[in-house]
Design an enzyme around this catalytic site. Structure first.
Site, mmCIF file in Angstrom:
data_model
loop_
_atom_site.group_PDB
_atom_site.id
_atom_site.type_symbol
_atom_site.label_atom_id
_atom_site.label_comp_id
_atom_site.label_asym_id
_atom_site.label_seq_id
_atom_site.Cartn_x
_atom_site.Cartn_y
_atom_site.Cartn_z
ATOM 1 N N GLU A 296 0.807 -1.226 0.000
ATOM 2 C CA GLU A 296 0.000 0.000 0.000
ATOM 3 C C GLU A 296 0.839 1.275 0.000
ATOM 4 O O GLU A 296 0.408 2.309 -0.502
ATOM 5 C CB GLU A 296 -0.957 0.017 1.192
ATOM 6 C CG GLU A 296 -2.107 -0.986 1.092
ATOM 7 C CD GLU A 296 -1.753 -2.354 1.639
ATOM 8 O OE1 GLU A 296 -0.549 -2.623 1.897
ATOM 9 O OE2 GLU A 296 -2.688 -3.169 1.826
ATOM 10 N N LYS B 91 -17.437 -0.550 6.359
ATOM 11 C CA LYS B 91 -17.905 -1.471 5.321
ATOM 12 C C LYS B 91 -19.424 -1.398 5.116
ATOM 13 O O LYS B 91 -19.918 -1.492 3.991
ATOM 14 C CB LYS B 91 -17.498 -2.910 5.676
ATOM 15 C CG LYS B 91 -17.769 -3.877 4.536
ATOM 16 C CD LYS B 91 -17.178 -5.258 4.771
ATOM 17 C CE LYS B 91 -17.390 -6.118 3.519
ATOM 18 N NZ LYS B 91 -16.870 -7.476 3.719
ATOM 19 N N PHE C 48 -11.533 -7.592 13.783
ATOM 20 C CA PHE C 48 -10.481 -8.023 12.868
ATOM 21 C C PHE C 48 -10.156 -6.905 11.872
ATOM 22 O O PHE C 48 -11.045 -6.332 11.261
ATOM 23 C CB PHE C 48 -10.923 -9.283 12.117
ATOM 24 C CG PHE C 48 -9.920 -9.730 11.092
ATOM 25 C CD1 PHE C 48 -8.656 -10.189 11.481
ATOM 26 C CD2 PHE C 48 -10.213 -9.670 9.739
ATOM 27 C CE1 PHE C 48 -7.727 -10.575 10.536
ATOM 28 C CE2 PHE C 48 -9.282 -10.063 8.786
ATOM 29 C CZ PHE C 48 -8.037 -10.509 9.188
ATOM 30 N N GLN C 49 -8.900 -6.603 11.737
ATOM 31 C CA GLN C 49 -8.396 -5.541 10.854
ATOM 32 C C GLN C 49 -9.004 -4.180 11.174
ATOM 33 O O GLN C 49 -9.200 -3.341 10.297
ATOM 34 C CB GLN C 49 -8.583 -5.908 9.371
ATOM 35 C CG GLN C 49 -7.691 -7.074 8.962
ATOM 36 C CD GLN C 49 -7.532 -7.249 7.468
ATOM 37 O OE1 GLN C 49 -8.420 -6.956 6.695
ATOM 38 N NE2 GLN C 49 -6.364 -7.744 7.052
ATOM 39 N N MET D 129 24.427 8.444 2.572
ATOM 40 C CA MET D 129 24.320 9.673 3.351
ATOM 41 C C MET D 129 24.621 9.400 4.824
ATOM 42 O O MET D 129 25.253 10.206 5.503
ATOM 43 C CB MET D 129 22.928 10.290 3.180
ATOM 44 C CG MET D 129 22.815 11.711 3.693
ATOM 45 S SD MET D 129 24.006 12.832 2.913
ATOM 46 C CE MET D 129 23.012 13.554 1.609
#
Lengths: 163, 579
Positions: free
Chosen positions: B58, B170, B120-121, B487
Site C-alpha cells: 500500500e 464497510k 479483525f483488521q 548519506m
C-alpha cells in the site's frame, strides 16, 4: 505570557481531538480547556488557556486557524475581557474549622452547597487568581477534593465572537 | 426520462464512491483490496471509467498517487483496506503532507457497529492519520458519500494543498442498499475559505522594498510549482535581473540553464546560492518556508536582509524566520499583481548596484562551481547524473529516492521545467522513488521517466518491479550502487570518525538477475566507459523497464555541505576545504 483563546468549532466528531492533538503534536501548552455546545447546536465554544511568548502564541492562533473545523477564534488578551472559572472544594469541616470555612467562603462570596457532619462542599466562581487565593486562605483546613472547570472567557463591551 | 429522474439515480454506497471519483475526473485509482473495501472493489469491477492499479504494498499506492499529483497538480487517489492496509499507507500520507501534495486516500473500515470492539483488521485510522493529513473524515451515512468525496477533493487541492483521508466503514457500501446519487458541483465551507489574492497594500510595500534593494535574491520553493506560477516567477526575475535560487522542492520552477539561476540553496546548496543568500539585503521568498535544511542556524541567518515572504499558508510566515513584509495569498495572483505594478511603474533596481552584485555573485560562482574529481578512474555519481541529463536532454521526469543520490540528482540534473523533479523533500522517505516513477510513467507514457535511487532506497519498495511488469511501466532505474547507505556513511565519516554503524549493506542481491527475474532488463555498469553505451541501450528500449545497476565510487561525499550550527554561508567544500 498567559493567553485566553476563544474558539468557535464545528460541533463534529473528531474536531476536538484534532484541536487537542495539535497542541500535543507541536509542543504547545494547554493550561485549561473548557468546551460545550452553544445556542447554535452546530457549533461548540471552546476556551483555552495557554502560555508562551508572542511568537508561540502567534503560531498557535495560526495553526488553530488552519484546522478545517475551526470557524473563528480570538485571543481574548487582545482586548478587555471577562474570565470566570468555577471551583468545587470539599473540605474537612469539624470543630472550630467548621465556622472558619464558612467565614472564609462568605468573604470570597462562595456558597456551601453540600453539608455533612464532617465536611462542607464550597462552590466558588471567579477568576483563576481568586480561586487560587481561596485555596491559600484555607490554610489549616484539610482539603479533601478540588474540582475546577477551567476558564471560560468573553470579550467586554460590544465585541463578540459569533458567526 | 427527465433530468429530474436522472439526478435521483439510486446507487449503493460502493457504487457512489466509484461514480463520484469518475465525476471528479479521476482516471487512475491506486490501491490494494481487502475485506473492508470489497464492496467498493466490486463496484470498481463493474465499470470502466476509473481504472485501478494494483500495487504490491500500500505504501507504493500512496507514492504513485502522490507523484501523479506532483507531476500534474491534481489530487492522486488511493484506495486501501482497513487495519494493515491503512497503516501501510501512513508513510505515503505523511510524505505527501510534508510536501503539501494533494491526495485523497480512501481507507476501508470495519462495520460501524464493530468500531471500538478491536474487530479483525480494525485500526483507528482517523486517529492515526490526524497529525499527518490536511483533514480527515469518516462516512456515517451512505447518502453523504458524494458530498464527502467532493469536500475531500476541494480541501486537498485548495489553499495549501495536502492529503485528505476518508474512512469508510464497510456497512456504508453494502451493494443491496441504494440511495439517491447527486454529485455536488461545488463545496462551500463556512470554516474553510483559503485566501486567494494577496493584500494589495502589502504587495505595494513589497515592490517599494524590492526596488530599493542593492543586493536582492529571489528564493523560490515548492509553492511556486504546486501554485503553477513558474511563468510569473520567471518573468519577474528576468524583468528585474534578480539572481534566483530554488529550494529542493522548488527545482524546475526557474530554468536551471538560465544565467540568473544560481543553484539550489541550503544544506547541500551551491556555494554561490548560500553566499548570495547570506549577503543579500533583500530576500524575496516565494512559496518557500525557511526550512531548517535551508536556514542552517536561524540565529545567524542572513543578518542584513529585509524579508518579503509570499505564501498561501499564514502559519508558514514568520514561523522560523521573521518576515518584514508578509503577503498571504496564492503565489500566482500575487506575482501577477507584482508584475503589473512593476510594468506600470517602469522602474528598475539601481543598475550600478545590481551590476556590482552580479560581479560578486560571479566571483562566488567561480569558487566551487559544482566541481568534483572528474579525473577519477572510478565512476562518479555526479558524472552519472550529468550523463543521464545529457541523454534525456534535461527533459525527463526525475523521480528520486532519498540519500546522497537525491542530492546529486538535485545538483547535477539541471531542471528547466516545473513538475519534473519528483522527490520526498520534507519527510525524506526512502522507498519513494520507484513507486513515484511508476505513478508518473503511467500518466506520461511517452515521456522519459527515471528513478534515481541507491541500493538502500530501492530495496524499500523493490517489490513494485512486479507492478511495473503488470502495467508495462518502462521506467529507467538508475541505481547508484556504492554498497553503503551513502548519506549515513557520509555523516559517520564527518561526525563519527568513520565508524560505520549499520551503514554497510552486506549480502546485496544481484540486481541484474533480480530485474530479469521480474521480467525486466538489467544492466550492470562498473567502469566509466560502460556508462554511455548502457544509457543509450536503456533509453532506446522505450517500453521496457531497465534496471541500471551502476557501481560508483563508494567513498564519494556530497558537497558543498553547510557546517552544522553555522550561518547559511559556512560550508564544507570538499573533504579538505571549508569556508
Amino acid at each position: 505570557m498567559r493567553h485566553i483563546i476563544s474558539v468557535l468549532l464545528e460541533n463534529e466528531s473528531g474536531a476536538l481531538a484534532r484541536l487537542v492533538g495539535l497542541f500535543a503534536q507541536r509542543g504547545y501548552n494547554i493550561d485549561s480547556l473548557t468546551v460545550a455546545p452553544t445556542e447554535d447546536a452546530t457549533l461548540s465554544r471552546l476556551t483555552l488557556v495557554t502560555h508562551g511568548n508572542d511568537q508561540v502564541i502567534e503560531q498557535i492562533t495560526k495553526q488553530l486557524h488552519k484546522l478545517i473545523e475551526v470557524v473563528k477564534l480570538t485571543d481574548l488578551n487582545d482586548a478587555p475581557h471577562l474570565e470566570r472559572e468555577l471551583m468545587l472544594v470539599k473540605v474537612k469541616a469539624s470543630g472550630a474549622q467548621r465556622d472558619e470555612v464558612k467565614r472564609c467562603a462568605d468573604i470570597f462570596r462562595g456558597q456551601i452547597i453540600d453539608v455533612t457532619a464532617s465536611t462542607y462542599t464550597v462552590q466558588l466562581v471567579g477568576t483563576s487568581d481568586k480561586l487560587d487565593a481561596f485555596i491559600q486562605a484555607l490554610t489549616g483546613t484539610p482539603i479533601l477534593e478540588v474540582v475546577r472547570s477551567g476558564v471560560s472567557g468573553i470579550a467586554r463591551g460590544e465585541k463578540t465572537l459569533a458567526l | 426520462m427527465t433530468s429530474q429522474t436522472k439526478q435521483t439515480e439510486m446507487l449503493s454506497g460502493a457504487a457512489m464512491v466509484i461514480r463520484a471519483l469518475a465525476d471528479e475526473g479521476v482516471e487512475y485509482l491506486y490501491g490494494y483490496p481487502g475485506g473492508a473495501v470489497l464492496h467498493i472493489y466490486d463496484a470498481l469491477f463493474q465499470q470502466s471509467k476509473v481504472k485501478h492499479v494494483l500495487v504490491r504494498h500500500e505504501q507504493a499506492a500512496t507514492h504513485m498517487a502522490d507523484a501523479y499529483a506532483r507531476a500534474t497538480g491534481k489530487a492522486g487517489v488511493v484506495l486501501v483496506t482497513s487495519g494493515p492496509g491503512a497503516t501501510n499507507a501512513v508513510t505515503g500520507i505523511a510524505t505527501a503532507y510534508m510536501d503539501s501534495i494533494p491526495m485523497v486516500v480512501l481507507t476501508g473500515q470495519v462495520m460501524s457497529h464493530l468500531i471500538g470492539d478491536d474487530a479483525f483488521q480494525e485500526t483507528d485510522m482517523l486517529g492515526i492519520s490526524r497529525p499527518i493529513c490536511k483533514h480527515n473524515m469518516s462516512v456515517r451515512r451512505p447518502e453523504d458519500i458524494p458530498a464527502i468525496i467532493k469536500k475531500a477533493f476541494y480541501i486537498a487541492q485548495s489553499g495549501r494543498p495536502g492529503p485528505v483521508v476518508i474512512d469508510i466503514p464497510k456497512d456504508m457500501t453494502i451493494p443491496s442498499q441504494t440511495f439517491p446519487y447527486h454529485y455536488p458541483s461545488e463545496v462551500k465551507l463556512r470554516s474553510y475559505q483559503p485566501k486567494l489574492k494577496g493584500h494589495s497594500g502589502q504587495i505595494k510595500k513589497a515592490i517599494t522594498a524590492l526596488l530599493a534593494a542593492k543586493k536582492p535574491i529571489l528564493y523560490a520553493g515548492g509553492g511556486v510549482i504546486m501554485g503553477g506560477a513558474s511563468d510569473e516567477l520567471t518573468e519577474l526575475a528576468q524583468l528585474l535581473n534578480l539572481p534566483v535560487t530554488n529550494t529542493l522542492m522548488g527545482l524546475g520552477c526557474y530554468p536551471a540553464s538560465d544565467k540568473q539561476f544560481i543553484g539550489m540553496l541550503g544544506m547541500h546548496g551551491s556555494y554561490e546560492a548560500n553566499q548570495t543568500m547570506h549577503h543579500a539585503d533583500l530576500i524575496l521568498a516565494v512559496g518557500a518556508r525557511f526550512d531548517d535544511r535551508v536556514t542552517n542556524n536561524t540565529k545567524k541567518f542572513c543578518p542584513d536582509a529585509t524579508i518579503i515572504h509570499i505564501d498561501i499558508d499564514p502559519a508558514s510566515i514568520s514561523k522560523t524566520i521573521n518576515a518584514h513584509i508578509p503577503i498571504v495569498g496564492l503565489v500566482k495572483p500575487v506575482l501577477s499583481e507584482m508584475l503589473e505594478l512593476l510594468q506600470q511603474k517602469k522602474k528598475k533596481l539601481d543598475s550600478a548596484a545590481l551590476k556590482k552584485w552580479w560581479q560578486q555573485i560571479d566571483e562566488w560562482r567561480a569558487v566551487h562551481g559544482g566541481r568534483y574529481d572528474s579525473d577519477s578512474p572510478l565512476l562518479k555519481p555526479q558524472y552519472v547524473i550529468e550523463q543521464v541529463s545529457k541523454i534525456t536532454k534535461g527533459n525527463a521526469f526525475i523521480c528520486s529516492d532519498v540519500g546522497q543520490h537525491q542530492m546529486y540528482a538535485a545538483q547535477y540534473y539541471g531542471f528547466n521545467k516545473p513538475n519534473r523533479w519528483i522527490n520526498s523533500g520534507g519527510l525524506g522517505t526512502m522507498g519513494f522513488g520507484l513507486p513515484a516513477a511508476m505513478g508518473v510513467k503511467l500518466n506520461f507514457p511517452d515521456d522519459d521517466v527515471v528513478c534515481v535511487t541507491g541500493e538502500g532506497s530501492i530495496q524499500m519498495n523493490i517489490q513494485e518491479l512486479s507492478t511495473c511488469k503488470q502495467y508495462g511501466l518502462g521506467v529507467k532505474i538508475i541505481n547508484l550502487n556504492n554498497g553503503y547507505l551513502g548519506m549515513v556513511k557520509q555523516w559517520q565519516d564527518m561526525n563519527y570518525e568513520s565508524r560505520y554503524a549499520s551503514s554497510y549493506m552486506d549480502s546485496l542481491p544481484d540486481f541484474v538477475k533480480l530485474a530479469e527475474a521480474y521480467g525486466h532488463v538489467g544492466i550492470r555498469v562498473t567502469e566509466p566507459e560502460q556508462l554511455m553505451p548502457a544509457l543509450e541501450r536503456a533509453f532506446a528500449l522505450k517500453d521496457q523497464l531497465v534496471f541500471l545497476d551502476i557501481h560508483i565510487d563508494p567513498k564519494e561525499h556530497v558537497y558543498p555541505m553547510q557546517i552544522p550550527g553555522g550561518a547559511m554561508n559556512e560550508m564544507f567544500l570538499s573533504k579538505t576545504e571549508r569556508t
